[in-house]
Design a protein around this motif. Structure first.
Motif, short mmCIF file in Angstrom:
data_model
loop_
_atom_site.label_atom_id
_atom_site.label_comp_id
_atom_site.label_asym_id
_atom_site.label_seq_id
_atom_site.Cartn_x
_atom_site.Cartn_y
_atom_site.Cartn_z
N ILE A 80 45.79 35.11 32.06
CA ILE A 80 46.93 35.86 32.46
C ILE A 80 48.00 34.91 33.13
O ILE A 80 47.71 34.02 33.80
N ALA A 81 49.31 34.92 32.67
CA ALA A 81 50.38 34.18 33.39
C ALA A 81 51.46 34.93 33.85
O ALA A 81 52.29 34.41 34.58
N SER A 82 51.44 36.21 33.65
CA SER A 82 52.78 37.16 34.13
C SER A 82 52.32 38.59 34.30
O SER A 82 50.88 39.03 33.88
N LEU A 83 53.08 39.38 34.77
CA LEU A 83 52.84 40.82 34.86
C LEU A 83 52.46 41.59 33.63
O LEU A 83 51.83 42.39 33.43
N ASP A 84 53.42 41.12 32.55
CA ASP A 84 53.20 41.59 31.30
C ASP A 84 51.71 41.27 30.68
O ASP A 84 51.18 42.25 30.13
N ASP A 85 51.39 40.12 30.89
CA ASP A 85 49.98 40.01 30.61
C ASP A 85 48.89 40.63 31.17
O ASP A 85 48.00 41.21 30.54
N GLU A 87 49.40 43.69 32.23
CA GLU A 87 49.53 45.24 31.77
C GLU A 87 49.01 45.20 30.40
O GLU A 87 48.93 46.31 29.93
#
Length: 612
Positions: A80-85, A87
């Motif tokens: 993962i690299a971001s909050l979108d990842d 979620e």
């Protein structure tokens, strides 16, 4: 004591207390990393139940030499690299805590090589202290060695069980993994000896059922595959006749992740409620698939639990899918397991069951003294035994005025497809059992249990058609409840009304009940309403009222069923058999007992050593 920053080693050891419970936890985290790396074969070497050694070797993509130190750093991950990842997590691991946590409580080494690298590289970690990266020969993939688990945390090591117990936990988790990933080859050795091998088999996952849960489960498994509302549920559920004393064969996966979820478990339990013997547990292997954004996997340190965005929808979907599948466990179908599902479900291993209409037979006609709308065709019955005489003229055969039809379609004597699943009655045994001959051998039916189920299903269908009516109370019932129960009642007014309750909130901790379900007015409405509110709060829905109603109807059906020692005529027995074939759940009585058994001709031949 002043506030101060904890050292990294202690931070990792605290995290290890959440992630690493026992050797099985280490195996789980390392194998899941291997799967995320694209491994197709995983070798697992263990010593002393994993306490002395856990070595996981895979053929995945490998790790770059300069990234090895990062791999054992906290919160370092490639997934993962971001909050979108976060979620929409689609990998088994994502937190970046497993390797540093494990390395902090063991003597740890990590060796890896990518396909384009000339050689592998290795990194040693001793109790959380990271060494230098060094070159080392290695095949493409990764090997992780964990030695002397908890050697530097003696208090944790004391909590470990005997070698056999710890090995049992590892084997159980690997069994769960093997069910979910039949495409992966798993090789396990313990104390230098091969222990288990699961061969990769992408096409026939039934082989994994045999390997993991045994031939008996596989023989009694019904394939389920149904999709609706953006959800898909597939896998296997055991027929009610195959039940367990414990919940040891219950496996649930959400988007490929093995989880323990009370919401799904409750939906399954409710689906089986009408067909299981008291105290018995169902067996199942179920895979739920949905958009990753509709489920939160980041709610448990060891990722054992998930949280759904729409809990009620998931619960209802699981319940209805399995409830309809189990409705197809009609007597005569036990030897025909296959896929149960909607039109959107793919073609299954053994064909469709459940999407087809109930069987129809040309000799079903008038009423019998039992009130079962099925009759016997004399010509078909005579053909079954090779008789050549013309059928006799119609005559009254029972006190209820039942008469056989004047003519009926003949059936070829040697055409098994023309014989109904439960065959034709040939005798009654001790006034309790019906003996029938079908195309395969002998059928034995418990006539009271079978008639009880038939009557019960008819009563349920009748009441379902009428709906749940309400009966007003002469004096409204004032019920003292907890504030959260009052909030649920206020929020779920329409749901309660559909169940037959007219309930209004009369205070912060009180409810006013003006009507109750008419059929259950003689029960204790106060206790029933409290149970309903508890279900609505915990699961978002309830079947308490339906369950209480079904218990009453079951009692009525039991009293109305034909009793033991009542002599039935051949047409009456055949009437019961035909009705069983078209009645939902007729394979079990209302209390979960089996209603029938099949003995094949080959099995009977073995009794008498024929052909030997």
């Amino acid at each position: 004591m002043p506030i101060r920053q904890l050292p990294d080693t202690l931070i990792n050891q605290i995290a290890a207390g959440e992630v690493v419970e026992r050797p099985a936890s280490v195996v789980k985290e390392l194998v899941e990393n291997a799967l995320d790396a694209g491994a197709r074969r995983i070798d697992i070497d263990l010593e002393e139940g994993g306490v002395r050694l856990i070595r996981i070797r895979d053929d995945g993509g490998g790790i770059a030499p300069d990234e090895l130190p990062l791999a054992v750093s906290r919160h370092a991950t490639s997934k993962i690299a971001s909050l979108d990842d976060l979620e929409a997590v689609a990998t088994l691991g994502f937190r970046g805590e497993a390797l540093p946590s494990i390395a902090s409580v063991s003597r740890f080494s990590l060796t890896s090589r990518r396909a384009d690298d000339e050689h592998g590289a290795s990194l040693q970690v001793e109790g959380g202290k990271v060494g230098a990266v060094a070159p080392k020969p290695h095949a493409v993939g990764t090997t992780v060695e964990v030695r002397e688990l908890f050697y530097n945390v003696p208090a944790r090591r004391k909590f470990l069980r005997a070698e056999r117990t710890e090995m049992g936990h590892i084997e159980e988790w690997l069994r769960s993994l093997a069910l979910a990933r039949p495409d992966i080859e798993l090789r396990v050795s313990h104390n230098g000896r091969p222990s288990r091998r699961y061969k990769a088999d992408e096409l026939e996952s039934l082989a994994r059922l045999n390997e993991t849960l045994g031939e008996e489960f596989a023989r009694n498994a019904l394939r389920v595959d149904h999709a609706a509302a953006g959800l898909r549920l597939h896998g296997w559920i055991a027929q009610p006749s195959y039940s367990r004393a414990s919940a040891d064969q219950q496996y649930v996966y959400v988007n490929g992740r093995s989880v323990r979820d009370r919401n799904i478990a409750h939906g399954v339990k409710m689906a089986y409620q009408d067909v299981l013997f008291h105290g018995r547990q169902p067996a199942y292997v179920l895979f739920l698939e949905l958009d990753p954004t509709r489920v939160d996997v980041n709610v448990h340190p060891a990722k054992h639990e998930v949280r759904f965005r729409d809990t009620r929808l998931v619960h209802d979907f699981v319940y209805r899918t399995l409830h309809e599948a189990l409705a197809e466990t009609r007597a005569g179908r036990a030897a025909e397991p296959g896929i149960v599902g909607g039109a959107s479900a793919p073609t299954g291993i053994q064909g469709m069951v459940g999407a087809e209409a109930p069987p129809t037979y040309p000799w079903r006609s008038t009423q019998t003294a039992l009130g079962l709308g099925v009759a016997e065709a004399p010509a078909a019955y005579a053909a079954l035994y090779g008789a050549t005489a013309e059928p006799a003229a119609p005559q009254a055969l029972s006190p209820g005025g039942y008469a056989m039809p004047a003519s009926a379609p003949a059936m070829p004597a040697n055409d098994p497809d023309g014989i109904p699943p439960l065959g034709f009655a040939i005798a009654q045994l001790h006034g309790i059992y019906i003996l029938a001959e079908n195309a395969d051998g002998l059928i034995v039916v418990d006539m009271h249990a079978a008639h009880e189920r038939i009557g019960y299903e008819k009563l349920k269908a009748a009441h379902d058609g009428l709906g749940l009516r309400s009966q007003p109370l002469l004096v409204p019932l004032v019920l003292a409840v907890a504030e959260r129960e009052a909030e649920v009642a206020e929020r779920e007014t329409d749901t309660l009304a559909a169940l037959g309750f007219d309930v209004t909130r009369s205070g912060p901790q009180s409810l006013s009940v003006r009507s109750v379900p008419a059929l259950l007015s003689g029960a204790e409405p106060e206790a029933l309403l409290r149970d309903v509110l508890a279900d609505l709060r915990e699961h978002g829905q309830t079947r308490r009222v339906a369950t209480a109603r079904d218990e009453l109807l079951s009692t009525m059906a039991c009293h109305g069923a034909v009793r033991a020692n009542r002599r039935l005529t051949i047409p009456e027995m055949n009437a019961l058999l035909r009705e069983m074939e078209i009645t939902e759940r007729s394979g079990q009585c209302n209390h979960g007992r089996p209603t029938w058994a099949r003995f094949s001709l080959n099995e009977i031949d073995r009794w008498f050593l024929r052909g030997r």
